[in-house]
Design a protein around this motif. Structure first.
Motif, PDB file in Angstrom:
ATOM      1  N   ARG A  45       3.285 -11.312 -34.748  1.00 42.63           N
ATOM      2  CA  ARG A  45       2.603 -10.844 -33.549  1.00 42.63           C
ATOM      3  C   ARG A  45       3.144 -11.501 -32.284  1.00 42.63           C
ATOM      4  N   ILE A  46       3.539 -12.756 -32.369  1.00 37.17           N
ATOM      5  CA  ILE A  46       3.923 -13.479 -31.151  1.00 37.17           C
ATOM      6  C   ILE A  46       5.368 -13.956 -31.203  1.00 37.17           C
ATOM      7  N   ASN A  47       6.248 -13.212 -31.892  1.00 37.08           N
ATOM      8  CA  ASN A  47       7.641 -13.672 -31.999  1.00 37.08           C
ATOM      9  C   ASN A  47       8.325 -13.813 -30.649  1.00 37.08           C
ATOM     10  N   PHE A  48       7.792 -13.119 -29.628  1.00 36.75           N
ATOM     11  CA  PHE A  48       8.351 -13.258 -28.287  1.00 36.75           C
ATOM     12  C   PHE A  48       8.237 -14.701 -27.784  1.00 36.75           C
TER      13      PHE A  48
ATOM     14  N   LEU B 213       0.253  -6.377 -21.463  1.00 37.84           N
ATOM     15  CA  LEU B 213      -0.796  -7.399 -21.407  1.00 37.84           C
ATOM     16  C   LEU B 213      -0.633  -8.414 -22.538  1.00 37.84           C
ATOM     17  N   GLN B 214      -0.240  -7.938 -23.711  1.00 37.34           N
ATOM     18  CA  GLN B 214      -0.011  -8.855 -24.826  1.00 37.34           C
ATOM     19  C   GLN B 214       1.154  -9.794 -24.526  1.00 37.34           C
ATOM     20  N   THR B 215       2.178  -9.264 -23.884  1.00 39.46           N
ATOM     21  CA  THR B 215       3.321 -10.090 -23.491  1.00 39.46           C
ATOM     22  C   THR B 215       2.911 -11.153 -22.489  1.00 39.46           C
ATOM     23  N   ILE B 216       2.122 -10.769 -21.512  1.00 41.82           N
ATOM     24  CA  ILE B 216       1.652 -11.710 -20.493  1.00 41.82           C
ATOM     25  C   ILE B 216       0.810 -12.804 -21.138  1.00 41.82           C
ATOM     26  N   ARG B 217       0.009 -12.426 -22.112  1.00 43.28           N
ATOM     27  CA  ARG B 217      -0.825 -13.401 -22.814  1.00 43.28           C
ATOM     28  C   ARG B 217       0.050 -14.444 -23.505  1.00 43.28           C
ATOM     29  N   ILE B 218       1.139 -13.983 -24.103  1.00 42.24           N
ATOM     30  CA  ILE B 218       2.056 -14.915 -24.765  1.00 42.24           C
ATOM     31  C   ILE B 218       2.730 -15.819 -23.739  1.00 42.24           C
ATOM     32  N   MET B 219       2.982 -15.285 -22.545  1.00 44.06           N
ATOM     33  CA  MET B 219       3.562 -16.123 -21.495  1.00 44.06           C
ATOM     34  C   MET B 219       2.605 -17.239 -21.092  1.00 44.06           C
ATOM     35  N   PHE B 220       1.317 -16.964 -21.059  1.00 44.95           N
ATOM     36  CA  PHE B 220       0.347 -18.025 -20.826  1.00 44.95           C
ATOM     37  C   PHE B 220       0.446 -19.078 -21.935  1.00 44.95           C
ATOM     38  N   HIS B 221       0.581 -18.621 -23.169  1.00 49.41           N
ATOM     39  CA  HIS B 221       0.695 -19.541 -24.296  1.00 49.41           C
ATOM     40  C   HIS B 221       1.961 -20.393 -24.193  1.00 49.41           C
ATOM     41  N   TYR B 222       2.992 -19.834 -23.590  1.00 50.91           N
ATOM     42  CA  TYR B 222       4.241 -20.576 -23.415  1.00 50.91           C
ATOM     43  C   TYR B 222       4.003 -21.883 -22.666  1.00 50.91           C
TER      44      TYR B 222
END
Length: 955
Positions: free
Chosen positions: A683-686, A656-665
């Motif tokens: 936290r968001i290096n991905f 879920l955290q990864t998906i959240r970062i994808m939204f931020h992308y």
């Protein structure tokens, strides 16, 4: 509150009506009268209802026999970006994971499937990849295709099949990626066939008669990875070694926490020594040019292992001290607070709320239902006992201070409505010697060191690609001659080198630094206090955003410096996004990522679908964990089920955290600048990998731990700029004398760097204290030559020398010191400057190296209304800032000839370089000069200038 930009926004709080109510009813029936719970209201969106309908159709579809995806669709997917291929694979119908490769499939189809899997592996998403690779590496048909491809690839008689060199390189690269990621996820340990094919590929390379392919860089990297895996697999049984992989984590065990402190220190020193030896050996041998690629892989592996161990031991050391203090005195180190009657309670209506309010620590515990519960809650509020908690902090629960058992939990969310009622939202991460954690009475305290950055950086190193490590040649191999940034073409470089002097108001050293940095892919700028580091950074960013197709990443150590920089940058460009919620300036808050939602940005609909599916998976896994707790019967098997359910839940939470970062992308991809602190970056290096950012700028680089710098780099990083000053503060690490930043380490290893030499802040008599003992050459700009004198004082710089003793700590566990004589003297001086000299409170700052002294000074100032707004800070917290007048309390005065960390030139430098117009110091000059050659030089200058005496120079 902590930087919590990753808390659920409106598009993450979307639950599904009918399904929610159905499962929630079942949950209530199972949990009624079994565990304490709190009730929270439900909100449901229209989009979620549509997702629920789609899910029902999909579920029905998946029950049928799976169908093959058309080869034409695989071709299209293979040409997508990495994250688009990922979204397709995880949301497409029919399933990408089932029966997509059959024995009679063509070479093209097998290679296309390999290409898509390789793209997904490039993202290094271990939790999602466990699902994908779990299917791929147990698909014997696909693995047989891989074996045949490798056999033909390395056999000369099939050379006509491999004329396209890019095609060949891609196959070799994808093979390397899926095997490395299978190892990192632990999937390979469960697949005998995958190991057999790995061995076949190694054999095919070793006996190959196709020299052109074997000599290719991609083939060498593949062989290096497979040999590395073979060495690490040879000692283990493939069938059950996944457990070994799962133990490689940052969470401390109960045994470690209770071990002797010497064991921890010895481990840290050994680890640091090995890291230094590795670096020195690489520099000496110039590893990258004298050894084969497979040796390089081993160097990266060793480097990664040492960084992980340093992170673990540093965090564990402070936690160990807290535990020992609790055992001995039933107290914990400030500012942490010990709560002695805490219960862990479950929100049984979790399906009706966000994924961050599932489990709670009830601070009132058994007293919540008692008459004095309200009184206790009021006391907790009045003491602000919960206000220092941050999202991501680690909480420790144990039944007694003897630690027969232990529960570790992270703070999941900070919500005032819960905090004000004595509830802390938590996520259980580990538990030892205890099964059912509900209806138990616990002691609870917060780990002394903020846990989240350690956790995120550690996980970055866990999943690092050993053969594609960002800026490896400079960080690990020891190269000291930087190359030209590959993304800048010749014409651009020429124009950058010949910036007209009239167009940029920089001094000579700043201009030289700007030119040097723009022509080196890895560059360092040292800027002593007041030399215009931020000013130069502004010019750098404005130049780079015109020449990079990707967003420029700006990372600072503190929120204060980040906001200060962005405030200046925003006058030149508005195309900025700031991550992290600790914005203190309203002018900058409008750029924060939390202000963006699906209402004003277009998002990939596949991403929305994946979020929905994953959230449903999260609720399912939490339901399983909930049942495991309720049904715990005291057996080892039941306890194992709890631990297994915890791991599965955490895995989905990371998804879920990864998906959240994808939204931020989708928000960040079109921005010119993305900015954040190191804590947020960990936290968001991905996000950096998704954006394929080319340029990363580190402000305050000498204060940043090496591991935190490395965690911001990706294989796509083409330009690293580090701006800082290693003569000021070093990275914070608990009692670790050998800790230096990457910035300082490279400079000490003779890496090229630029130095700024003209200071624009301090009165010359103040700046002169810093040279040559700290800076060899520090020139004064014209603007500081004729500054106005401090009103109604005979001297602009003065040191009050005294021999009044410092106060000793009240207990063995307290390390901070104070000096009440100095408090009284500085209070008198501050009062004089405000009431007689007519300075404002904003003109003055009072600094001290010791927290306890700062607290005493604050309390004294607060007793007078006219002085209560004077800033009082520790020296460390004031790095990067300045004030018109600085009052400095040094505290130390004893007969043991001990001045503690006042011997450190770095802290001396910061303390003496904050003042612009006037600085007044109080301390024992004789003791300081006796214990430190740096202070001896400073005191001699003060004596020469007649600025040393026993009373402040009032007029």
């Amino acid at each position: 509150m902590a930087e919590n930009d990753l808390s659920d926004d409106d598009w993450f709080n979307q639950d599904e009506d009918e399904l929610v109510n159905k499962i929630n009813t079942k949950t209530k029936e199972e949990n009624e009268n079994k565990v304490e719970h709190i009730t929270i209201a439900n909100t449901v969106s229209d989009y979620s209802k549509q997702c629920q309908l789609n899910a029902s159709v999909n579920e029905s579809h998946n029950k049928k026999h799976s169908k093959k995806i058309a080869t034409s669709d695989l071709r299209k997917t293979a040409n997508l970006t990495d994250h688009e291929a990922f979204l397709y694979a995880f949301t497409c119908e029919p399933s990408f994971f089932i029966d997509q490769i059959t024995p009679n499939d063509s070479l093209e189809r097998a290679v296309l499937y390999l290409r898509i899997v390789g793209k997904i592996c490039s993202l290094e998403l271990l939790d999602f990849q466990s699902d994908l690779l779990g299917s791929v590496m147990n698909d014997t048909v696909f693995l047989e295709h891989l074996r045949i491809i490798a056999t033909k690839l390395f056999t000369r008689k099939y050379i006509s099949m491999w004329k396209d060199e890019i095609y060949v390189d891609q196959i070799l690269s994808d093979l390397q990626k899926i095997y490395l990621q299978s190892f990192l996820t632990g999937v390979i340990f469960k697949s005998v066939k995958a190991v057999q094919v790995k061995n076949e590929i190694i054999k095919s390379i070793s006996v190959s008669d196709s020299a052109d392919i074997v000599k290719r860089t991609t083939c060498i990297e593949l062989a290096s990875t497979l040999k590395f895996l073979q060495e690490n697999l040879s000692e283990n049984d493939c069938s059950d070694d996944s457990e070994k992989m799962s133990t490689s984590e940052i969470y401390p065990t109960l045994e470690e926490i209770l071990s002797e402190n010497k064991e921890i220190n010895d481990k840290a020193e050994l680890c640091s020594e090995e890291l230094v030896n590795l670096e020195e050996q690489n520099i000496k041998n110039n590893t990258c040019t004298t050894q084969l690629k497979e040796e390089s892989c081993k160097n990266v592996c060793n480097y990664v292992d040492e960084q992980k161990q340093l992170l673990r031991t540093d965090f564990l050391r402070t936690l160990h001290v807290a535990v020992k203090q609790l055992q001995a005195t039933n107290t914990v180190p400030a500012p942490s607070v010990l709560f002695d009657d805490v219960c862990i309670v479950l929100n049984t209506e979790f399906l009706e709320f966000s994924d961050q309010e599932l489990t709670f620590a009830d601070i009132l515990g058994s007293q919540r239902k008692e008459k004095n519960g309200r009184k206790l809650l009021k006391s907790i509020k009045s003491q602000n006992a919960l206000q220092n908690l941050k999202t991501g902090s680690l909480l420790c629960f144990t039944a007694s201070n003897q630690f027969e058992n232990l529960v570790l939990a992270t703070v999941a969310n900070i919500d005032k409505k819960f905090i004000n009622n004595g509830f802390v939202s938590i996520e259980i991460v580990r538990q030892y010697n205890i099964g059912n954690i509900y209806q138990k009475k616990f002691l609870m305290f917060e780990a002394p060191t903020f846990f989240e950055p350690y956790y995120n950086v550690y996980n970055f190193f866990k999943k690092s690609n050993l053969n594609n490590f960002g800026m490896k040649n400079y960080i690990i191999d020891g190269e000291i001659q930087p190359k030209t940034p590959v993304y800048l073409n010749g014409a651009t470089l020429k124009s950058l080198k010949n910036i007209p002097s009239s167009s940029v108001s920089l001094n000579t050293a700043q201009r030289d630094a700007l030119t040097s940095v723009l022509t080196q892919e890895f560059s360092l700028i040292q800027g002593p206090p007041g030399t215009g580091k931020t000013y130069l950074s502004l010019h750098l960013v404005l130049t780079l955003i015109q020449n990079s197709a990707k967003p420029v990443v700006v990372i600072t150590y503190t929120n204060e410096s980040l906001d200060k920089f962005l405030l200046k940058l925003s006058t030149h460009t508005k195309n900025i996004v700031r991550f992290g919620s600790q914005t203190r300036l309203p002018e900058i808050d409008k750029y924060n990522i939390r202000n963006y939602t699906t209402d004003n940005f277009e998002f990939n609909p596949q991403l929305k679908r994946l979020h929905y599916v994953t959230k449903m998976e999260f609720k399912e896994k939490f339901h399983i964990l909930q049942k495991s707790y309720i049904e715990f019967d005291g057996t080892d098997e039941s306890y194992y089920q709890i631990l297994k359910a915890q791991d599965e839940l955490h895995s989905v939470k990371r998804k879920l955290q990864t998906i959240r970062i994808m939204f931020h992308y989708y928000v960040a991809k079109d921005k010119s600048v993305i900015a954040m602190t190191t804590t947020c970056a960990a936290r968001i290096n991905f996000l950096f990998r998704l954006l394929k950012c080319e340029v990363v700028i580190f402000e305050e680089a000498a204060e940043i731990l090496e591991s935190h710098v490395v965690a911001c780099l990706t294989p796509y990083t083409k330009h690293v700029i580090m701006i800082g000053d290693h003569m000021q503060l070093k990275p914070f690490i608990s009692n670790h004398s050998r800790c230096i930043s990457l910035f300082e380490r490279l400079i000490k290893n003779n890496f090229q760097y630029s130095i700024l030499t003209t200071q624009y802040r301090m009165r010359p008599i103040i700046a002169d204290l810093l040279q040559p003992v700290i800076y060899k050459n520090l020139e004064n700009a014209k603007v500081v030559q004729n500054l106005e004198d401090i009103r109604k004082m005979k001297k602009n710089l003065y040191f009050l020398d005294h021999d009044h003793a410092e106060s000793k700590p009240e207990s063995n566990w307290e390390s901070s010191l104070c000096n009440e004589f100095e408090v009284r003297k500085l209070y008198k001086l501050a009062n004089y400057l405000v009431n007689e000299s007519k300075y404002t409170c904003e003109d003055i700052v009072i600094l001290s190296p010791y927290t306890k002294q700062v607290d005493l000074i604050k309390a004294k100032l607060n007793s007078t209304q006219q002085l209560c707004n004077i800033r009082t800070r520790t020296v460390d917290s004031f790095q990067g800032l300045e004030a018109n007048i600085v009052l400095l309390s040094l505290v130390r005065n004893n007969r043991n000839n001990n001045i503690g960390f006042l011997t450190q030139p770095n802290r001396i430098c910061v303390a003496l370089s904050r003042a612009k117009y006037g600085m007044y110091i109080i301390g024992n000059a004789t003791l300081l000069a006796k214990c430190s050659t740096t202070w001896k030089s400073i005191c001699n200058k003060l004596q020469t200038n007649e600025s040393l005496g026993t009373e402040f120079p009032y007029e």
